[in-house]
Design a protein around this motif. Sequence first.
Motif, short mmCIF file in Angstrom:
data_model
loop_
_atom_site.label_atom_id
_atom_site.label_comp_id
_atom_site.label_asym_id
_atom_site.label_seq_id
_atom_site.Cartn_x
_atom_site.Cartn_y
_atom_site.Cartn_z
N GLY A 391 36.35 41.82 47.40
CA GLY A 391 36.65 40.51 47.53
C GLY A 391 36.31 39.38 46.34
O GLY A 391 37.01 38.52 46.17
N GLU A 392 35.04 39.55 45.94
CA GLU A 392 34.69 38.84 44.98
C GLU A 392 33.33 39.16 44.20
O GLU A 392 32.82 40.44 44.66
N PRO A 393 32.96 38.89 43.20
CA PRO A 393 31.97 39.44 42.46
C PRO A 393 30.70 39.28 43.40
O PRO A 393 30.38 38.37 43.98
N ASP A 415 30.94 48.99 45.06
CA ASP A 415 31.43 47.56 44.80
C ASP A 415 33.01 47.74 44.20
O ASP A 415 33.16 48.27 43.21
N THR A 416 33.99 47.56 45.07
CA THR A 416 35.28 47.78 44.72
C THR A 416 36.17 46.54 44.37
O THR A 416 36.31 45.50 44.80
N TRP A 417 36.47 46.44 42.99
CA TRP A 417 37.31 45.61 42.42
C TRP A 417 38.82 46.07 42.33
O TRP A 417 39.09 47.10 41.94
N TRP A 418 39.71 44.98 42.83
CA TRP A 418 40.90 45.16 42.94
C TRP A 418 41.92 43.96 43.50
O TRP A 418 41.16 43.09 43.60
N GLN A 419 43.09 43.88 43.77
CA GLN A 419 43.83 42.77 44.26
C GLN A 419 44.88 43.34 44.95
O GLN A 419 45.29 44.35 45.12
N THR A 420 45.49 42.04 45.71
CA THR A 420 46.62 42.31 46.44
C THR A 420 47.75 43.02 45.63
O THR A 420 48.50 43.99 46.16
N ASP A 504 42.09 37.95 35.86
CA ASP A 504 40.23 38.03 35.84
C ASP A 504 39.69 38.16 34.38
O ASP A 504 40.29 38.62 33.60
N ILE A 516 32.99 42.07 36.68
CA ILE A 516 34.12 40.91 36.79
C ILE A 516 33.33 39.78 36.86
O ILE A 516 32.45 39.54 37.54
N ARG A 519 37.88 34.45 38.14
CA ARG A 519 39.10 34.25 37.82
C ARG A 519 39.13 33.50 36.48
O ARG A 519 38.30 32.54 36.30
N ASN A 525 38.20 31.58 44.28
CA ASN A 525 38.13 32.80 45.32
C ASN A 525 37.01 31.89 46.20
O ASN A 525 35.85 31.81 46.22
N ARG A 530 42.02 34.25 48.36
CA ARG A 530 42.37 33.73 47.06
C ARG A 530 43.10 32.44 47.42
O ARG A 530 43.82 32.22 48.39
C1 6R9 Z 1 41.12 42.89 47.36
C2 6R9 Z 1 41.20 41.54 47.20
C3 6R9 Z 1 41.94 39.64 44.28
C4 6R9 Z 1 40.74 38.78 43.20
C5 6R9 Z 1 40.65 39.53 42.11
C6 6R9 Z 1 39.19 39.24 41.82
C7 6R9 Z 1 38.51 39.23 43.24
C8 6R9 Z 1 38.19 41.26 44.58
C9 6R9 Z 1 36.09 41.85 43.65
C10 6R9 Z 1 36.73 40.82 43.01
C11 6R9 Z 1 34.72 41.01 41.68
C12 6R9 Z 1 35.14 42.69 43.28
N1 6R9 Z 1 38.10 40.36 43.58
N2 6R9 Z 1 37.15 42.31 44.54
N3 6R9 Z 1 35.86 40.14 42.08
N4 6R9 Z 1 34.29 42.10 42.22
N5 6R9 Z 1 34.70 43.83 43.74
O1 6R9 Z 1 40.24 40.79 47.31
O2 6R9 Z 1 42.45 41.04 46.88
O3 6R9 Z 1 42.59 38.75 47.89
O4 6R9 Z 1 44.49 39.64 46.04
O5 6R9 Z 1 41.86 39.11 45.63
O6 6R9 Z 1 39.51 38.64 44.02
O7 6R9 Z 1 39.11 37.83 41.38
O8 6R9 Z 1 41.32 39.17 41.06
P1 6R9 Z 1 42.94 39.60 46.73
#
Ligand code: 6R9
Length: 652
Positions: A391-393, A415-420, A504, A516, A519, A525, A530
Amino acid sequence: MSDDKTAEPKTLYPVPEAFAREALIDKARYDEMYARSISDPEGFWAEQAEALDWIRRWDRVKNTDFTGDVSIRWFEGGQINVAWNCLDRHEATRGAKTAIIWEPDDPKAPNRLITYAELAADVRRFANVLKAQGVKKGDRVTIYLPMIPEAAVAMLACARIGAVHSVVFAGFSPDSLAGRIEDCGSTVLITADEGLRGGRKVPLKANADKALDHAGGVGTVIVVRHTGGTVAMKDGRDVWWHEAVAGVSDDCPPEPMESEDPLFILYTSGSTGKPKGVLHTTAGYLLYASLTHKTVFDLKEDDVYWCTADVGWVTGHSYILYGPLANGATTLMFEGVPTWPDAGRHWEVVDKYGVTIYYTAPTAIRALMREGEAPVKRSSRKSLRLLGSVGEPINPEAWRWYYDVVGDGRCPITDTWWQTETGGLMIAPLPGATDLKPGSATLPLFGVKPLIVDNEGKPLDGACEGNLCIADSWPGQMRTVYGDHERFAQTYFSTFPGLYFTGDGCRRDEDGYYWITGRVDDVINVSGHRMGTAEIESALVAHAKVAEAAVVGYPHELKGQGIYAYVTLIAGEAPSEELRKELVAWVRNEIGPIATPDLIQWAPGLPKTRSGKIMRRILRKIAANEHDGLGDTSTLADPTVVDDLVGNRMNK
Ligand code: 6R9
């Protein structure tokens, strides 16, 4: 900081040997699979796609183009049904296995354990209800439900008959709900009498009624009786869920869906305008969600998996529902909040069900960390073997607390980085393969080709910092913005032509690990949610006393980022504490509690360029209390406004 290196906290956490031995994927296997996924994406994904049940095999694996109009198509010619893959196909081998463990908000209320066979039958039955209400393949259905199993049933029932669901988070206001219903033209809305969170009731049906006062097109509202609270039912429009399903057959053949038929729309905030409807399609999404879920969480048959997200967010879609169920896992759905009745609740739930994999957000970790170790240590947590973050760093301090206190130093953290937009995990460690560094999402997953570019779009090599792009398509990628393909191409593929731009910032270190940094656009965030600053600004200026508003994020100890609003009142209106409260309530009411401004500063004027552009860079610095380095202010139309803003800043 001391010069003595031994006094510094550990920065590298190697894969525990015991974990690596049992893991689905070790280091050598990750290297080999990743290399293949990049050098031969078609071969790699065709092989992975064998894990799903297809009605008809695909003719072509990958047909994607990030240039021009942008076109993303995977597994063309294939036919598949998501609900079948998540439910029916498990019935023979896992019919009696628990699919969903539902833990209610109130720890004393009865829980629910739903087997694969039961869930499959519930979904088929409700799919027949939708059909009876006239819902056909391609129709949009809006779901505005709390965290109850009916949310899963409703989503999967849509998937079964080919309807496109749009889940709206139950914390959104009637206005936000109305906007989302209208944008996708839903004909059916599914809601509940009330939601429950932390002992408090959320008036969902009443909100839905208000939304439908000004959103047309909805002919049917199906209402789950959850709390039993009294609600108004409108004749001819509203039906109770339990009455609608009574006596309905649970025989409902799955609709054969083309790979690229839409599965769902999920609205998310961007840097401009109103929220966009992110559209995900069928086969590629399911394959990507299930493969990432299985490999990143090192899923075993007996795991009890708990993702604490809400189904109203993408994490809930991909990692409470679709990924876990496609993999035949036991997925826990929790209605409540981590701090109610007290800060030990999550750990009680972990012990109650023997949770083995726990996946949460940094904001929850920070909130629990503040309560100290005692509520954690009251529980055993010995069932846990893997922790996740999303969800965030995650700041290294919270990472270490999570690792040492929650995981007792035994459990790797992914620690999973991804997005909608990405549909599934993109950069994350595989716990049996990747050494961990607190604060880094580590390395790319299969098929993901990250590229860091400078502001001119020049790709950077080796250790570097810049804008995070993805160079080629992966199956889980969003396909379009619902109803506005041009906005899709414009938003994601025009900043750095030919590349998907994530929005990002990112650093890559000398080991190739990704960090990461947050943004780089006008998205903030807040607690992992978001928010577009533009959305909050337009809510504020919709208030009769507000002339102008500018919203920025600022560092917030618990939420990651807080919402800082600069507000200029119309002539003749005086600032007051009362008005401040009124504006906060106004925004909550317009968008929802997640958009609540933390700080409002009265701004007699906003710093603007001579062409009238608000200089957000300066507002961000003032909000962050970094006003010593405001940079060049000479292009401002009226540099004196800055002195006033610095002098009256709220975040001192
Ligand atoms: C899955 C989700 C996406 C934005 C993304 C980034 C931040 C999500 C993160 C992270 C650092 C992580 N983000 N996971 N930043 N480390 N592990 O959260 O989707 O609501 O679309 O947000 O959240 O900035 O661009 P969403």
